[in-house]
Design an enzyme around this catalytic site. Structure first.
Site, PDB file in Angstrom:
ATOM      1  N   HIS A  32      11.697   0.628   1.154  1.00  0.00           N
ATOM      2  CA  HIS A  32      11.233  -0.763   1.216  1.00  0.00           C
ATOM      3  C   HIS A  32      12.173  -1.595   2.100  1.00  0.00           C
ATOM      4  O   HIS A  32      11.954  -2.791   2.260  1.00  0.00           O
ATOM      5  CB  HIS A  32      11.216  -1.388  -0.180  1.00  0.00           C
ATOM      6  CG  HIS A  32       9.983  -1.057  -0.976  1.00  0.00           C
ATOM      7  ND1 HIS A  32       8.736  -0.911  -0.413  1.00  0.00           N
ATOM      8  CD2 HIS A  32       9.813  -0.885  -2.316  1.00  0.00           C
ATOM      9  CE1 HIS A  32       7.851  -0.651  -1.368  1.00  0.00           C
ATOM     10  NE2 HIS A  32       8.473  -0.606  -2.514  1.00  0.00           N
ATOM     11  N   TYR A  66      -3.169  -1.818   5.835  1.00  0.00           N
ATOM     12  CA  TYR A  66      -3.872  -1.541   4.571  1.00  0.00           C
ATOM     13  C   TYR A  66      -5.370  -1.739   4.756  1.00  0.00           C
ATOM     14  O   TYR A  66      -6.190  -0.921   4.312  1.00  0.00           O
ATOM     15  CB  TYR A  66      -3.317  -2.489   3.493  1.00  0.00           C
ATOM     16  CG  TYR A  66      -3.953  -2.356   2.127  1.00  0.00           C
ATOM     17  CD1 TYR A  66      -3.397  -1.523   1.162  1.00  0.00           C
ATOM     18  CD2 TYR A  66      -5.100  -3.078   1.797  1.00  0.00           C
ATOM     19  CE1 TYR A  66      -3.969  -1.400  -0.104  1.00  0.00           C
ATOM     20  CE2 TYR A  66      -5.684  -2.970   0.541  1.00  0.00           C
ATOM     21  CZ  TYR A  66      -5.115  -2.125  -0.408  1.00  0.00           C
ATOM     22  OH  TYR A  66      -5.688  -2.016  -1.643  1.00  0.00           O
ATOM     23  N   ARG A  79       0.215  -5.257   5.329  1.00  0.00           N
ATOM     24  CA  ARG A  79      -0.973  -5.803   4.657  1.00  0.00           C
ATOM     25  C   ARG A  79      -0.950  -7.322   4.794  1.00  0.00           C
ATOM     26  O   ARG A  79       0.133  -7.917   4.930  1.00  0.00           O
ATOM     27  CB  ARG A  79      -0.902  -5.391   3.176  1.00  0.00           C
ATOM     28  CG  ARG A  79      -2.085  -5.730   2.342  1.00  0.00           C
ATOM     29  CD  ARG A  79      -1.855  -5.342   0.886  1.00  0.00           C
ATOM     30  NE  ARG A  79      -3.078  -5.484   0.118  1.00  0.00           N
ATOM     31  CZ  ARG A  79      -3.152  -5.404  -1.204  1.00  0.00           C
ATOM     32  NH1 ARG A  79      -2.060  -5.156  -1.910  1.00  0.00           N
ATOM     33  NH2 ARG A  79      -4.297  -5.562  -1.823  1.00  0.00           N
ATOM     34  N   GLY A  94       0.807  -1.224   0.000  1.00  0.00           N
ATOM     35  CA  GLY A  94       0.000   0.000   0.000  1.00  0.00           C
ATOM     36  C   GLY A  94       0.835   1.266   0.000  1.00  0.00           C
ATOM     37  O   GLY A  94       0.363   2.349   0.360  1.00  0.00           O
ATOM     38  N   GLY A 113      -6.849  -3.171  -5.829  1.00  0.00           N
ATOM     39  CA  GLY A 113      -6.981  -2.417  -4.582  1.00  0.00           C
ATOM     40  C   GLY A 113      -8.055  -2.975  -3.659  1.00  0.00           C
ATOM     41  O   GLY A 113      -8.809  -2.225  -3.057  1.00  0.00           O
ATOM     42  N   SER A 118      -0.227  -9.852  -5.101  1.00  0.00           N
ATOM     43  CA  SER A 118       0.008  -8.559  -5.732  1.00  0.00           C
ATOM     44  C   SER A 118       1.451  -8.476  -6.242  1.00  0.00           C
ATOM     45  O   SER A 118       1.721  -8.019  -7.358  1.00  0.00           O
ATOM     46  CB  SER A 118      -0.281  -7.443  -4.723  1.00  0.00           C
ATOM     47  OG  SER A 118      -0.084  -6.188  -5.302  1.00  0.00           O
ATOM     48  N   TRP A 159      -0.564   4.262  -2.183  1.00  0.00           N
ATOM     49  CA  TRP A 159      -1.727   4.892  -1.537  1.00  0.00           C
ATOM     50  C   TRP A 159      -1.287   5.775  -0.364  1.00  0.00           C
ATOM     51  O   TRP A 159      -1.699   6.929  -0.235  1.00  0.00           O
ATOM     52  CB  TRP A 159      -2.660   3.784  -1.053  1.00  0.00           C
ATOM     53  CG  TRP A 159      -4.031   4.205  -0.655  1.00  0.00           C
ATOM     54  CD1 TRP A 159      -4.617   5.427  -0.854  1.00  0.00           C
ATOM     55  CD2 TRP A 159      -4.995   3.395   0.001  1.00  0.00           C
ATOM     56  NE1 TRP A 159      -5.893   5.412  -0.360  1.00  0.00           N
ATOM     57  CE2 TRP A 159      -6.148   4.178   0.164  1.00  0.00           C
ATOM     58  CE3 TRP A 159      -4.996   2.061   0.458  1.00  0.00           C
ATOM     59  CZ2 TRP A 159      -7.294   3.679   0.789  1.00  0.00           C
ATOM     60  CZ3 TRP A 159      -6.138   1.567   1.063  1.00  0.00           C
ATOM     61  CH2 TRP A 159      -7.273   2.365   1.227  1.00  0.00           C
TER      62      TRP A 159
HETATM   63  P1  A3P Z   1      -3.436  -5.124  -5.663  1.00  0.00           P
HETATM   64  O1  A3P Z   1      -2.367  -5.654  -6.564  1.00  0.00           O
HETATM   65  O2  A3P Z   1      -3.894  -6.138  -4.659  1.00  0.00           O
HETATM   66  O3  A3P Z   1      -4.567  -4.499  -6.384  1.00  0.00           O
HETATM   67  P2  A3P Z   1       2.216  -0.716  -3.487  1.00  0.00           P
HETATM   68  O4  A3P Z   1       1.674   0.637  -3.660  1.00  0.00           O
HETATM   69  O5  A3P Z   1       2.872  -0.939  -2.141  1.00  0.00           O
HETATM   70  O6  A3P Z   1       3.064  -1.131  -4.635  1.00  0.00           O
HETATM   71  O7  A3P Z   1       0.962  -1.696  -3.448  1.00  0.00           O
HETATM   72  C1  A3P Z   1       0.165  -1.872  -4.583  1.00  0.00           C
HETATM   73  C2  A3P Z   1      -1.162  -2.389  -4.142  1.00  0.00           C
HETATM   74  O8  A3P Z   1      -1.944  -1.312  -3.597  1.00  0.00           O
HETATM   75  C3  A3P Z   1      -1.957  -2.935  -5.332  1.00  0.00           C
HETATM   76  O9  A3P Z   1      -2.788  -3.959  -4.790  1.00  0.00           O
HETATM   77  C4  A3P Z   1      -2.761  -1.710  -5.739  1.00  0.00           C
HETATM   78  O10 A3P Z   1      -3.887  -1.986  -6.516  1.00  0.00           O
HETATM   79  C5  A3P Z   1      -3.120  -1.127  -4.380  1.00  0.00           C
HETATM   80  N1  A3P Z   1      -3.429   0.306  -4.432  1.00  0.00           N
HETATM   81  C6  A3P Z   1      -2.776   1.282  -5.105  1.00  0.00           C
HETATM   82  N2  A3P Z   1      -3.352   2.470  -4.910  1.00  0.00           N
HETATM   83  C7  A3P Z   1      -4.415   2.249  -4.102  1.00  0.00           C
HETATM   84  C8  A3P Z   1      -5.427   3.101  -3.551  1.00  0.00           C
HETATM   85  N3  A3P Z   1      -5.470   4.399  -3.810  1.00  0.00           N
HETATM   86  N4  A3P Z   1      -6.356   2.533  -2.754  1.00  0.00           N
HETATM   87  C9  A3P Z   1      -6.334   1.210  -2.479  1.00  0.00           C
HETATM   88  N5  A3P Z   1      -5.404   0.356  -2.980  1.00  0.00           N
HETATM   89  C10 A3P Z   1      -4.453   0.871  -3.772  1.00  0.00           C
END
Ligand code: A3P
Length: 323
Positions: free
Chosen positions: A129, A215, A149, A74, A287, A157, A77
């Protein structure tokens, strides 16, 4: 790390890095061919070099704020939420930086910084990270937001994301192989559980300096989390802002629906150092909570949950997956 200083110190780091890579245990990578176990964590060679650079060149400031996360927990986000919360007086919600820029442009990863670090306004925001134990102790003078998460959603993911970025000359990594590697801890910046625990221990040691965010909690109660972030970053939401609906605006701006539909996030590309180029749309997949159910078998689920239970037992940290 495009413009690392060209001096004796830098050359020494390159030498040290070369020697390290020859001696460290090697495992399979998800994006690149090999990862190396450096001080307990599996990293690509370039990230090990950049870690040496961080230790040599990064000068922390007590006002620094770091967003730390295991990959795919997350980060994108939270970057958007932290940046827009901290800078809520700088932009209007009808004409915002995030309308034209991917959240990763809002503030950089420590692992991909160019040195010397210049041009930041205070408080400086950085993402990482890396596990806490891989980062310099002096960073404890700053504040950390750690987002975690459900590891099953992280695994799925991450496998989907890394498969897209995987070097074209490597054979595809199957979900079964990725699963096995993940459970053994062998994945970029992993083991997942040791990563989470490195920040959880720091949280127990410096409770005022680390904010743990899940998350799943952000999905369920985004406004509560924004208020917590604002207070933690030293800019609590005022009554007047509450009345004006500022928290709601921040949540709306950073929502999956809004960000994923912006042109910059549909068609743009983000560059990390000299090494990695990522199409912005790959940061926005579904997401959702629990998408792992569409990929993992019951047996796989039980194995990850069992490891999580064993690794976190007695620590006081409860992940959504454990309840
Ligand atoms: P999924 O692959 O399960 O959809 P990171 O940002 O740490 O790389 O994580 C990416 C994950 O966060 C992806 O999950 C992505 O879709 C989700 N994500 C990105 N932006 C988001 C938002 N604004 N709200 C909720 N989930 C989000």
């Amino acid at each position: 790390m495009s413009s690392a200083p060209d001096d004796m110190e830098y050359n020494k780091i390159c030498e040290k890095h070369k020697h390290l890579i020859e001696t460290l245990p090697k495992g399979n990578g998800w994006r690149v061919q090999h990862l190396y176990n450096y001080n307990g964590f599996w990293l690509p060679p370039m990230i090990i070099k950049n870690n040496l650079l961080i230790h040599t060149y990064f000068k922390s400031q007590p006002t620094d704020i770091y967003l730390a996360s295991f990959m795919k927990s997350g980060n994108t986000w939270l970057k958007a939420l932290m940046f827009s919360t901290l800078n809520r007086h700088r932009y209007t919600f009808s004409n915002h930086f995030l309308h034209k820029h991917n959240p990763h442009s809002a503030f950089p990863f420590l692992e991909f910084l160019s040195y010397p670090v210049t041009g930041f306004t205070v408080p400086r925001l950085f993402a990482t990270h890396s596990a806490r134990t891989l980062l310099p102790d002096c960073m404890s003078s700053g504040r950390f937001v750690y987002v975690c998460r459900d590891p099953k959603d992280v695994l799925v993911s991450k496998w989907l994301f890394m498969s897209r970025l995987r070097a074209k000359d490597l054979p595809p990594l199957s979900l079964e192989d990725a699963f096995e590697l993940f459970c053994r801890g062998v994945s970029e910046y992993g083991p997942y559980w040791e990563h989470v625990m490195s920040y959880w221990r720091a949280n127990l040691e410096y409770p005022d300096k680390i904010l743990f965010v899940k998350y799943e909690e952000v999905k369920k109660h985004p406004e509560v989390v924004v208020r917590k972030l604002a207070a933690f970053m030293g800019k609590p939401i005022t009554e007047e802002e509450e009345e004006k609906g500022v928290v709601r605006e921040i949540v709306k701006l950073c929502s999956f629906e809004n960000l994923s539909n912006l042109d910059v996030n549909k068609n743009g590309v983000e560059k990390f150092g000299d090494m990695v180029e990522v199409e912005n749309h790959t940061y926005f997949r579904k997401g959702e909570i629990g998408d792992w159910k569409n990929y993992l078998s019951e047996e796989m689920k039980e194995r990850v949950d069992r490891i999580t239970y064993e690794k976190l037992r007695g620590s006081g940290l409860i992940l959504t997956t454990m309840v």
